[in-house]
Design a protein around this motif. Structure first.
Motif, short mmCIF file in Angstrom:
data_model
loop_
_atom_site.label_atom_id
_atom_site.label_comp_id
_atom_site.label_asym_id
_atom_site.label_seq_id
_atom_site.Cartn_x
_atom_site.Cartn_y
_atom_site.Cartn_z
N ASP A 183 0.70 -1.29 0.05
CA ASP A 183 -0.07 0.03 0.09
C ASP A 183 0.98 1.27 0.13
N ALA A 184 0.40 2.19 -0.54
CA ALA A 184 1.11 3.61 -0.63
C ALA A 184 0.86 4.20 0.61
N VAL A 185 2.01 4.74 1.27
CA VAL A 185 2.15 5.49 2.36
C VAL A 185 2.80 6.82 2.05
N TYR A 186 1.76 7.88 2.94
CA TYR A 186 1.83 8.99 2.79
C TYR A 186 2.50 9.87 4.05
N TYR A 187 2.80 11.20 4.08
CA TYR A 187 3.54 11.68 4.82
C TYR A 187 2.85 12.96 5.32
N ALA A 192 -2.50 6.83 5.29
CA ALA A 192 -3.00 6.22 4.34
C ALA A 192 -3.65 7.23 3.25
N ALA A 249 -4.25 10.17 1.08
CA ALA A 249 -3.33 10.98 -0.20
C ALA A 249 -3.80 12.27 -0.12
N ASN A 299 -1.38 15.13 1.27
CA ASN A 299 -0.14 14.74 1.73
C ASN A 299 1.02 14.04 0.63
N THR A 300 2.03 13.94 1.11
CA THR A 300 3.20 13.64 0.11
C THR A 300 3.21 12.04 -0.02
N GLU A 301 3.08 11.25 -1.18
CA GLU A 301 3.36 9.89 -1.23
C GLU A 301 4.93 9.85 -1.11
N TYR A 351 6.02 2.95 0.13
CA TYR A 351 4.98 1.74 0.16
C TYR A 351 5.28 0.94 1.54
#
Length: 105
Positions: free
Chosen positions: A66-70, A78, A80, A83-85, A88
């Motif tokens: 899964d994509a992880v965003y900050y 989780a 998007a 937030n910045t991807e 994963y």
């Protein structure tokens, strides 16, 4: 090759704020984790590749891949939107847990 500068796994930047060792660091689109502590305005080594365990929004769940965003306010998420991807998930992280393992890119 004459134009090769470095591998880029660790970059030295100027800390924009007081930063603890291991803290997430985002400057523009550059993202990584602080290799050591630094005061604002001082040199800071930032690791830009690898797998790190980081705090996440406890309500969020991640499956492997899964994509992880900050989010500067909330840590890894989780969500998007806004937030910045940054990478994963490399392990599943259930809702209610405090951290996620993330491979940054």
């Amino acid at each position: 090759m004459q134009n090769y500068t470095q591998a880029g796994n660790t970059l030295t930047i100027t800390a924009t704020a007081d930063t603890a060792s291991g803290a997430p660091v985002q400057v523009g689109k550059l993202f990584g984790f602080a290799q050591g502590a630094a005061s604002a305005g001082q040199p800071l080594d930032v690791i830009t590749t690898g797998v790190f365990t980081a705090s996440k929004v406890q309500a969020d769940a991640f499956a492997v891949g899964d994509a992880v965003y900050y989010s500067a306010a909330n840590g890894m998420t989780a969500t998007a939107d806004g937030n910045t991807e940054i990478g994963y998930a490399t392990e599943a992280a259930a809702a209610g847990t405090a951290s996620v393992s993330v491979r940054i890119r």
